[in-house]
Design an enzyme around this catalytic site. Structure first.
Site, PDB file in Angstrom:
ATOM      1  N   GLU A 189      -3.545 -19.881   6.180  1.00 50.67           N
ATOM      2  CA  GLU A 189      -2.758 -21.295   6.472  1.00 50.67           C
ATOM      3  C   GLU A 189      -1.925 -22.055   5.825  1.00 50.67           C
ATOM      4  O   GLU A 189      -1.021 -22.409   5.710  1.00 50.67           O
ATOM      5  CB  GLU A 189      -3.503 -22.320   6.958  1.00 50.67           C
ATOM      6  CG  GLU A 189      -4.957 -21.947   8.488  1.00 50.67           C
ATOM      7  CD  GLU A 189      -4.070 -22.371  10.094  1.00 50.67           C
ATOM      8  OE1 GLU A 189      -4.961 -21.731  10.500  1.00 50.67           O
ATOM      9  OE2 GLU A 189      -3.065 -22.109   9.388  1.00 50.67           O
ATOM     10  N   ASP A 325      -5.058 -10.856  14.549  1.00 45.88           N
ATOM     11  CA  ASP A 325      -3.960 -11.015  15.606  1.00 45.88           C
ATOM     12  C   ASP A 325      -2.264 -10.805  14.628  1.00 45.88           C
ATOM     13  O   ASP A 325      -1.951 -10.008  14.868  1.00 45.88           O
ATOM     14  CB  ASP A 325      -3.617 -12.471  16.462  1.00 45.88           C
ATOM     15  CG  ASP A 325      -3.717 -13.399  16.038  1.00 45.88           C
ATOM     16  OD1 ASP A 325      -4.209 -13.456  14.404  1.00 45.88           O
ATOM     17  OD2 ASP A 325      -4.361 -14.329  16.547  1.00 45.88           O
ATOM     18  N   GLU A 440      -7.495 -21.014  27.387  1.00 49.33           N
ATOM     19  CA  GLU A 440      -7.677 -20.442  26.084  1.00 49.33           C
ATOM     20  C   GLU A 440      -8.449 -19.071  26.522  1.00 49.33           C
ATOM     21  O   GLU A 440      -7.459 -17.953  24.987  1.00 49.33           O
ATOM     22  CB  GLU A 440      -8.465 -21.223  24.681  1.00 49.33           C
ATOM     23  CG  GLU A 440      -8.552 -21.100  23.149  1.00 49.33           C
ATOM     24  CD  GLU A 440      -7.809 -20.692  23.375  1.00 49.33           C
ATOM     25  OE1 GLU A 440      -7.714 -20.086  21.761  1.00 49.33           O
ATOM     26  OE2 GLU A 440      -6.487 -21.500  23.669  1.00 49.33           O
ATOM     27  N   GLU A 491       1.516 -18.604  22.103  1.00 52.39           N
ATOM     28  CA  GLU A 491       2.220 -16.473  22.123  1.00 52.39           C
ATOM     29  C   GLU A 491       2.372 -16.821  23.361  1.00 52.39           C
ATOM     30  O   GLU A 491       3.555 -14.963  23.178  1.00 52.39           O
ATOM     31  CB  GLU A 491       0.760 -16.030  21.857  1.00 52.39           C
ATOM     32  CG  GLU A 491       0.329 -16.552  19.886  1.00 52.39           C
ATOM     33  CD  GLU A 491      -0.382 -18.208  20.478  1.00 52.39           C
ATOM     34  OE1 GLU A 491      -0.676 -18.226  18.920  1.00 52.39           O
ATOM     35  OE2 GLU A 491      -1.075 -18.639  21.243  1.00 52.39           O
ATOM     36  N   THR A 579       4.956 -15.746  11.347  1.00 46.94           N
ATOM     37  CA  THR A 579       3.355 -15.941  12.228  1.00 46.94           C
ATOM     38  C   THR A 579       3.706 -17.569  13.205  1.00 46.94           C
ATOM     39  O   THR A 579       3.457 -17.726  14.167  1.00 46.94           O
ATOM     40  CB  THR A 579       2.263 -15.554  11.913  1.00 46.94           C
ATOM     41  OG1 THR A 579       1.257 -15.508  13.766  1.00 46.94           O
ATOM     42  CG2 THR A 579       1.747 -16.702  10.593  1.00 46.94           C
TER      43      THR A 579
END
Length: 588
Positions: A189, A325, A440, A491, A579
């Site tokens: 993060e 991902d 989700e 996304e 990302t």
């Protein structure tokens, strides 16, 4: 390239009136230098000089740490490939005045929602990691380094919010990366939100203080490679890292964590000229490269890996969604960032795309027989065979954009079309639910054949009734909504954005607008926007959670906005987005 608007243009009504007047004077063309955005950009270039910002220096100098296990710095940034990369973005033609008016109306609506949420953060959670948008308070989520503020910098710039950007940069200059609210610093993060945010804002604005802060943070992340085997830790022990005595690599981590350090650290080496960041992460990607074809599903890596043993091979669960991902997302993007200069990224990209298409992508059985694709998961059965689990999570919806981008980069038109079908699949999931928002985590009944998939009501009912708790809440085709929340995720709109910019098809702008209006309505609170607890409900106002992730401003609203700008704004042939949707300028 992108700069904030002067005060005279900050009023949305005045801005709209000016643009509308210009439209009536002459046709609007995508390529002409006299478009409305080019005019505004010219006006925006007269802003505050970098000297107005404070110097900005943290209480601890991470570059001074004497590492017990310094990474081997013999690896240098590769030269660009001998062949230029293919064009990625569609060649847009002229836009009619009516189309331009409609597009800009939508653009300003997205900007209005962003500005409202930003002001909520500014009022209630300034310099904190996240806003609590219902109660009107702040929360420290990571290390207390103002995650939302840093994550939003480039969105402020792109949207022309110059005064807000200047104020934010001044605040960022005062962030102390020498102290932390937690002794455990999350590498992943910190890298994608903080370092990515600083680098992109520097690329766009040229503010030197942002590069200085990026270097500070890069040196902190670099300290996370101070391990006996040279692999990065998942969480940096903050105080131990300062001593330089060495850190211990965790035995089990999700593959996305070490696999999503490459883009940011490579770009930090590009803009500073210091190869050490690229050298450290290059050896991590070498481990993935060597193991790619040795797994139970050759071409992809297990969801969980062991970096302590440099084992990225053994594991029985595989996903394209959360936990893996962005590892896959970064393969073609690294090829693009390096101008094709490092061959392993092309090899890994093409190998992955083939495996993903063969094993993970499925066509769901739908009442109108829509020809769309969804990403699923793979588990290895007792006989060692891969078995499809037709579960799709919102996080996996990035796959459409990745397939489209990679298809253009490597000249694989079939992959571009696959990306379009994947983008349409997640857009379909939005339309299908009562709120107009995708949950989700969902399951669908997979088709037996991608090319021919007639609707079979009895089969769908059988699959749905395996999870009877959901049977009264599901549109036809869906068999579960096992996690009915919407967490402000980007996304799906990310893939719609790529599909629009790559193909030029206006239908994707309409799909984006439908998604935006639904999301804005469901998430709106008194102060900003909140996560939704159940998007399967038919209630007028779905239940919400008192939380707003920084990626709502950094990613979700940015992608919505970029769908409605002229396509020269963050042109995909000039920038590669990390990302967290932070655009890095490509070196030519």
């Amino acid at each position: 390239m992108f700069v904030g608007r002067p005060r005279v243009l900050r009023n949305g009504i005045l801005l709209t009136a000016i643009i509308f007047t210009l439209w009536h004077l002459q046709p609007v063309s995508w390529s002409a230098p006299s478009t409305e955005w080019t005019r505004l950009e010219h006006c925006m270039n007269h802003g505050a000089s970098p000297s107005q910002y404070p110097e900005g220096r943290s209480s601890f100098d991470w570059s001074s740490v004497k590492l017990r296990y310094p990474p081997d710095n013999s690896t240098r940034l590769p030269s660009r490939g001998t062949r230029p990369l293919p064009r990625i973005q569609h060649r847009f033609g002229a836009e009619s005045s009516a189309a331009a008016r409609d597009r800009t109306r939508r653009l300003l609506e997205v900007r209005k929602v962003f500005l409202r949420a930003w002001r909520g953060y500014r009022k209630f959670a300034w310099k904190q990691d996240a806003l609590l948008p219902i109660s009107g308070a702040g929360r420290e989520q990571f290390s207390g380094w103002a995650a939302t503020l840093v994550d939003s910098l480039d969105t402020l710039w792109i949207m022309g919010l110059r005064e807000e950007f200047d104020e934010a940069v001044a605040a960022v200059a005062g962030i102390d990366f020498g102290s932390s609210t937690s002794n455990r610093v999350n590498m992943f993060e910190t890298n994608i939100r903080y370092l990515g945010g600083l680098l992109a804002a520097y690329d766009l604005s040229g503010r030197e203080v942002l590069l200085k802060k990026a270097v500070e943070l890069g040196d902190l992340i670099y300290a996370g490679f101070n391990t006996e085997n040279g692999m990065p830790v998942d969480f940096i022990s903050f105080h131990a890292a300062k001593s330089g005595a060495g850190l211990l690599v965790e035995g089990s981590v999700v593959s996305a964590s070490p696999g999503t350090l490459s883009l940011e650290l490579t770009h930090l080496s590009q803009v500073t000229g210091d190869p050490k960041y690229y050298g450290a992460v290059s050896r991590v990607m070498d481990v993935f490269y060597r193991g790619q074809n040795r797994t139970a599903v050759p071409g992809v890596w297990p969801t969980n890996i062991n970096m302590k043993a440099k084992d990225v091979v053994h594991g029985r669960a595989f996903t394209l969604g959360g936990c893996a991902d962005s590892l896959y997302e970064y393969l073609p993007k690294m090829h693009q960032l390096l101008g094709g200069g490092e061959p392993k990224y092309e090899v890994m990209s093409k190998t992955f795309l083939q495996a993903a298409n063969r094993y993970f992508l499925f066509r769901p059985m739908l009442p109108d027989e829509d020809d769309v694709l969804m990403p699923g998961n793979i588990n290895i059965n007792e006989r060692g065979e891969p078995v499809l689990d037709p579960e799709t999570e919102h996080l996996a919806c990035f796959v459409g954009g990745m397939f489209g981008l990679a298809g253009k980069i490597f000249g694989r038109e079939d992959d571009v079309e696959t990306g379009v079908r994947l983008a349409n699949g997640c857009a379909y999931a939005y339309r299908a639910f009562p709120t107009g928002v995708m949950p989700e985590r969902i399951d669908l009944a997979p088709c037996r054949d991608r090319s021919h998939c007639p609707w079979d009501e009895e089969y769908w009912l059988q699959e749905r009734d395996k999870r009877p708790e959901w049977k009264h809440h599901l549109p036809k085709g869906f068999t579960t909504a096992k996690d009915p929340r919407y967490l402000l995720r980007p996304e799906a709109i990310e893939s719609v954005f790529y599909a629009y910019r790559i193909t030029g098809r206006r239908e994707f702008q309409d799909a984006a607008w439908d998604m935006f209006t639904a999301v804005a309505k469901a998430t709106k609170t008194e102060h900003a926007n909140a996560a939704v607890l159940d998007v399967t409900t038919s209630a007028e106002k779905p239940p919400q959670e008192d939380y707003m992730e920084s990626f709502w401003l950094a990613e979700t609203l940015k992608y919505f906005y970029l769908v409605f700008t002229t396509p020269d704004i963050i042109n995909l042939d000039d920038y590669v987005l990390n990302t967290e949707a932070h655009p890095f300028k490509l070196l030519k």
